[in-house]
Design an enzyme around this catalytic site. Structure first.
Site, PDB file in Angstrom:
ATOM      1  N   ASP A 277      47.793  37.366  33.067  1.00 11.26           N
ATOM      2  CA  ASP A 277      46.475  36.879  34.016  1.00 11.26           C
ATOM      3  C   ASP A 277      47.288  35.801  35.046  1.00 11.26           C
ATOM      4  O   ASP A 277      48.097  35.273  34.935  1.00 11.26           O
ATOM      5  CB  ASP A 277      45.339  36.232  33.465  1.00 11.26           C
TER       6      ASP A 277
ATOM      7  N   ASP B  37      41.588  43.635  35.200  1.00 12.47           N
ATOM      8  CA  ASP B  37      39.935  42.852  34.931  1.00 12.47           C
ATOM      9  C   ASP B  37      39.132  43.351  36.227  1.00 12.47           C
ATOM     10  O   ASP B  37      38.036  43.486  36.080  1.00 12.47           O
ATOM     11  CB  ASP B  37      40.115  41.671  34.857  1.00 12.47           C
TER      12      ASP B  37
END
Length: 217
Positions: A148, A182
């Site tokens: 991430d 995401d």
């Protein structure tokens, strides 16, 4: 008919290319916790990894990690089949595109979970990882960590004293750190929720008036 498949699967390819290219660059060039401030303290590239679900959520240790990865693989196969089904039955193009976004996002994170443990050594707070290290990767198949990097702490403040549960506590919006995959999943889901009446309107009409029959009063 092949033309109908082009845009959805081009979308999937471009999302995967952007997602994996950025993740590879992050893994090979940044140490854990390293940051690049894009717009002051409001838009930051912050390298972190997680063992679980989207936006950094965790799930059940090593056994939970394996179960989650396997579940993701089954789910992404089902979503991929869903995309093909929607195209074959000529559903609304917007619905097809948004399901393709969800499929691409799910695929992007599955690649991390399934293969990154084999492809890279451990990223640390002192150095970036290496691709295909001589000593092997940091984990086995299905036990990789999801990369991430997007962090947007747009609003920081404190809950007022009258606010239930979190009165007086500090908060940050938007706290979770996420990736391209995401974002693709979130955009696809939100768009389907917002435009569901438009997407399914034609399908409902088809059920009410099958074969374009004309109903005379």
């Amino acid at each position: 008919m092949m033309k109908a498949y082009f845009k959805p699967f081009l979308t999937v390819f471009l999302i995967l290319l952007a997602d994996q290219s950025l993740k590879f660059w992050i893994k090979l060039n940044m140490s854990l916790g390293q940051e690049y401030h894009i717009i002051g303290n409001r838009a930051i590239i912050h390298f972190t990894e997680n063992n679980g679900m989207a936006f950094g959520m965790e799930f059940g240790g090593e056994a939970g990690k394996l179960a989650l990865t396997l579940f993701r693989i089954v789910a992404v196969c089902a979503i991929g089949y869903g995309v093909i089904h929607l195209i074959k039955h000529k559903y609304h193009r917007g619905l097809i595109l948004n399901v393709a976004l969800i499929f691409a996002g799910a695929m992007g994170n599955i690649i991390d979970s399934t293969f990154y443990g084999l492809l890279f050594n451990e990223s640390t707070y002192f150095q970036a990882s290496k691709f295909l290290p001589v000593d092997g990767g940091y984990a086995g198949l299905f036990h990789g960590k999801v990369v991430d990097m997007f962090y947007f702490p747009l609003i920081e403040g404190t809950f007022p004293n009258w606010f239930p549960l979190w009165s007086g506590e500090s908060f940050i919006f938007f706290r979770p750190i996420f990736n391209v995959a995401d974002a693709a999943i979130s955009i696809g889901v939100i768009a389907i929720l917002i435009f569901q009446k438009t997407y399914f309107k034609e399908e409902k009409q088809e059920k009410i008036y099958p074969h374009n029959e004309i109903i005379e009063e």
